[in-house]
Scaffold this motif. Structure first.
Motif, PDB file in Angstrom:
ATOM      1  N   ALA A  31       6.623   8.237 -10.151  1.00  0.00           N
ATOM      2  CA  ALA A  31       6.853   7.601 -11.449  1.00  0.00           C
ATOM      3  C   ALA A  31       7.309   8.581 -12.534  1.00  0.00           C
ATOM      4  CB  ALA A  31       5.594   6.843 -11.893  1.00  0.00           C
ATOM      5  N   PRO A  32       6.714   9.785 -12.630  1.00  0.00           N
ATOM      6  CA  PRO A  32       7.182  10.709 -13.683  1.00  0.00           C
ATOM      7  C   PRO A  32       8.653  11.087 -13.550  1.00  0.00           C
ATOM      8  CG  PRO A  32       5.031  11.387 -12.854  1.00  0.00           C
ATOM      9  CD  PRO A  32       5.516  10.314 -11.932  1.00  0.00           C
ATOM     10  N   LYS A  33       9.192  11.086 -12.335  1.00  0.00           N
ATOM     11  CA  LYS A  33      10.597  11.445 -12.128  1.00  0.00           C
ATOM     12  C   LYS A  33      11.536  10.389 -12.700  1.00  0.00           C
ATOM     13  CE  LYS A  33       9.709  13.925  -7.781  1.00  0.00           C
ATOM     14  NZ  LYS A  33      10.055  14.005  -6.328  1.00  0.00           N
ATOM     15  N   PHE A  34      11.058   9.141 -12.809  1.00  0.00           N
ATOM     16  CA  PHE A  34      11.897   8.038 -13.260  1.00  0.00           C
ATOM     17  C   PHE A  34      11.621   7.653 -14.714  1.00  0.00           C
ATOM     18  CE2 PHE A  34      12.032   7.680  -8.692  1.00  0.00           C
ATOM     19  CZ  PHE A  34      13.320   7.249  -8.431  1.00  0.00           C
ATOM     20  N   TYR A  35      10.782   8.434 -15.394  1.00  0.00           N
ATOM     21  CA  TYR A  35      10.375   8.086 -16.750  1.00  0.00           C
ATOM     22  C   TYR A  35      11.597   7.944 -17.651  1.00  0.00           C
ATOM     23  CZ  TYR A  35       7.849   8.092 -21.153  1.00  0.00           C
ATOM     24  OH  TYR A  35       7.344   7.744 -22.375  1.00  0.00           O
ATOM     25  N   GLY A  36      11.747   6.751 -18.271  1.00  0.00           N
ATOM     26  CA  GLY A  36      12.861   6.516 -19.177  1.00  0.00           C
ATOM     27  C   GLY A  36      14.206   6.445 -18.489  1.00  0.00           C
ATOM     28  N   PHE A  67       3.434  -2.843 -10.134  1.00  0.00           N
ATOM     29  CA  PHE A  67       2.408  -2.606  -9.111  1.00  0.00           C
ATOM     30  C   PHE A  67       1.914  -1.163  -9.091  1.00  0.00           C
ATOM     31  CE2 PHE A  67       5.662  -1.970  -5.345  1.00  0.00           C
ATOM     32  CZ  PHE A  67       6.119  -0.803  -5.935  1.00  0.00           C
ATOM     33  N   SER A  68       2.488  -0.320  -9.949  1.00  0.00           N
ATOM     34  CA  SER A  68       2.117   1.093  -9.990  1.00  0.00           C
ATOM     35  C   SER A  68       1.190   1.375 -11.169  1.00  0.00           C
ATOM     36  CB  SER A  68       3.373   1.959 -10.098  1.00  0.00           C
ATOM     37  OG  SER A  68       3.057   3.276 -10.530  1.00  0.00           O
ATOM     38  N   ASP A  69       0.039   1.959 -10.902  1.00  0.00           N
ATOM     39  CA  ASP A  69      -0.891   2.347 -11.961  1.00  0.00           C
ATOM     40  C   ASP A  69      -0.223   3.297 -12.956  1.00  0.00           C
ATOM     41  OD1 ASP A  69      -2.404   2.162  -9.207  1.00  0.00           O
ATOM     42  OD2 ASP A  69      -3.909   1.645 -10.719  1.00  0.00           O
ATOM     43  N   SER A 117       0.822  -1.208   0.000  1.00  0.00           N
ATOM     44  CA  SER A 117       0.000   0.000   0.000  1.00  0.00           C
ATOM     45  C   SER A 117       0.859   1.263   0.000  1.00  0.00           C
ATOM     46  CB  SER A 117      -0.932   0.002   1.218  1.00  0.00           C
ATOM     47  OG  SER A 117      -1.683   1.198   1.279  1.00  0.00           O
ATOM     48  N   ILE A 118       1.864   1.283   0.863  1.00  0.00           N
ATOM     49  CA  ILE A 118       2.760   2.443   0.942  1.00  0.00           C
ATOM     50  C   ILE A 118       3.522   2.617  -0.369  1.00  0.00           C
ATOM     51  CG2 ILE A 118       4.834   3.354   2.069  1.00  0.00           C
ATOM     52  CD1 ILE A 118       3.829   2.005   4.672  1.00  0.00           C
ATOM     53  N   ASN A 119       4.061   1.521  -0.898  1.00  0.00           N
ATOM     54  CA  ASN A 119       4.905   1.626  -2.081  1.00  0.00           C
ATOM     55  C   ASN A 119       4.125   1.906  -3.358  1.00  0.00           C
ATOM     56  OD1 ASN A 119       7.152   1.309  -0.546  1.00  0.00           O
ATOM     57  ND2 ASN A 119       7.583  -0.796  -1.150  1.00  0.00           N
ATOM     58  N   GLN A 120       2.918   1.375  -3.449  1.00  0.00           N
ATOM     59  CA  GLN A 120       2.093   1.702  -4.615  1.00  0.00           C
ATOM     60  C   GLN A 120       1.748   3.186  -4.626  1.00  0.00           C
ATOM     61  OE1 GLN A 120      -1.000  -1.202  -3.925  1.00  0.00           O
ATOM     62  NE2 GLN A 120      -0.280  -2.517  -5.588  1.00  0.00           N
ATOM     63  N   LYS A 121       1.376   3.711  -3.483  1.00  0.00           N
ATOM     64  CA  LYS A 121       1.055   5.134  -3.390  1.00  0.00           C
ATOM     65  C   LYS A 121       2.273   5.987  -3.703  1.00  0.00           C
ATOM     66  CE  LYS A 121      -0.638   8.683  -0.183  1.00  0.00           C
ATOM     67  NZ  LYS A 121      -1.078   8.959   1.206  1.00  0.00           N
ATOM     68  N   TYR A 166       0.465   2.804 -16.933  1.00  0.00           N
ATOM     69  CA  TYR A 166      -0.030   3.801 -17.894  1.00  0.00           C
ATOM     70  C   TYR A 166       1.093   4.258 -18.825  1.00  0.00           C
ATOM     71  CZ  TYR A 166      -1.448   8.321 -19.763  1.00  0.00           C
ATOM     72  OH  TYR A 166      -1.706   9.365 -20.602  1.00  0.00           O
ATOM     73  N   PHE A 167       2.270   4.549 -18.256  1.00  0.00           N
ATOM     74  CA  PHE A 167       3.397   5.003 -19.073  1.00  0.00           C
ATOM     75  C   PHE A 167       3.834   3.926 -20.066  1.00  0.00           C
ATOM     76  CE2 PHE A 167       4.756   8.046 -15.498  1.00  0.00           C
ATOM     77  CZ  PHE A 167       4.140   9.124 -16.114  1.00  0.00           C
TER      78      PHE A 167
END
Length: 264
Positions: free
Chosen positions: A21-26, A82-84, A11-15, A88-89
């Motif tokens: 996630a945008p900071k790690f894109y690519g 596990f991340s929505d 729960s903590i890590n998914q949130k 999506y990305f």
């Protein structure tokens, strides 16, 4: 905080990951195996995947999956995260590239419909450490692979966190026990609360061996200066050239599922 339960960790890590996630894109994705670490172009761990099926555990923004189709000719791609936001990305990136993929929103330590004895390659690029249950995750990986199938993963070297920069002296010191294992809450990792699962290198290696997979290689990557950016020279940065010279940022494991023994 070893009392943390699996559902709380997830729960903590998914949130947290949905926020960062945008900071790690690519970011860390094939051909890179890790920050300032060896690349697939140098290590050649992955064979040509023409006609082969591939699953990525922790597919992130989808860049490794795109690489496997474009550079290694993978015929069928599957991904799990596990991340929505990461799902999506991945979907967005691969749709733009017209690359078909089957995606699962799931933790690595559960199977929500992934076929067994199906994949020629299962891999995890800088993601495996996020699983709350490492032995179960690797046992599931064994079940997904065809006999002869390959498992490759990379993760931050467990000893790397023990080394920290002391600004007063300008030196690196060991100030955290390498032997301490278990989930620990970081209240402000990249600005979010996150649970980090500290494990020794032997814990990863033993989980692979105990699953029935046959270990082929363990690579403790030398610093790859060709990947360095200007900021990677700053000694206070988590990943930097000097620190990586003392301790590998990354370890990489390659294993395979054995072929059945013929009956006499």
């Amino acid at each position: 905080m070893s009392h943390l339960q699996r559902e709380e960790i997830l729960s903590i890590n998914q949130k947290g990951w949905n926020e960062v996630a945008p900071k790690f894109y690519g970011g860390t994705a094939l051909p890179k195996y890790g920050p300032l670490a060896g690349t697939e172009d140098e290590l050649n761990l992955i064979p040509n995947l023409q006609g082969k099926r591939v699953m990525e555990l922790g597919c992130g923004s989808g860049h490794s999956l795109a690489y496997l189709r474009e550079a290694r000719n993978a015929s069928e791609l599957w991904g799990l995260d596990f991340s929505d936001e990461q799902i999506y990305f991945t979907k967005e990136l691969l749709e733009k590239k017209n690359i078909p993929v089957k995606l699962f929103l799931s933790s690595m330590d559960e199977n929500l419909g992934i076929p067994e004895n199906y994949f020629d390659l299962v891999l995890s690029i800088y993601s495996l450490g996020w699983t709350p249950d490492l032995p179960r995750t690797i046992m599931l990986t064994y079940s997904y692979l065809k006999p002869g199938g390959i498992f490759i993963f990379s993760w931050e070297h467990p000893a790397y966190r023990s080394l920290s920069y002391e600004a007063q002296t300008g030196k690196y010191v060991f100030d955290i026990s390498y032997s301490d294992e278990g989930p620990v809450i970081d209240p402000s990792w990249k600005g979010v609360e996150i649970v980090i699962n500290h494990r020794k290198l032997s814990t990863y290696i033993n989980a692979v061996a105990q699953s029935g997979l046959i270990l082929e290689q363990v690579i403790e990557s030398e610093p790859n200066i060709s990947l360095a950016r200007a900021q990677d020279s700053a000694p206070e940065k988590w990943y930097n050239i000097l620190r990586a010279g003392f301790m590998p940022t990354t370890f990489i494991v390659k294993a395979h599922k054995p072929q059945p023994v013929p009956k006499l």
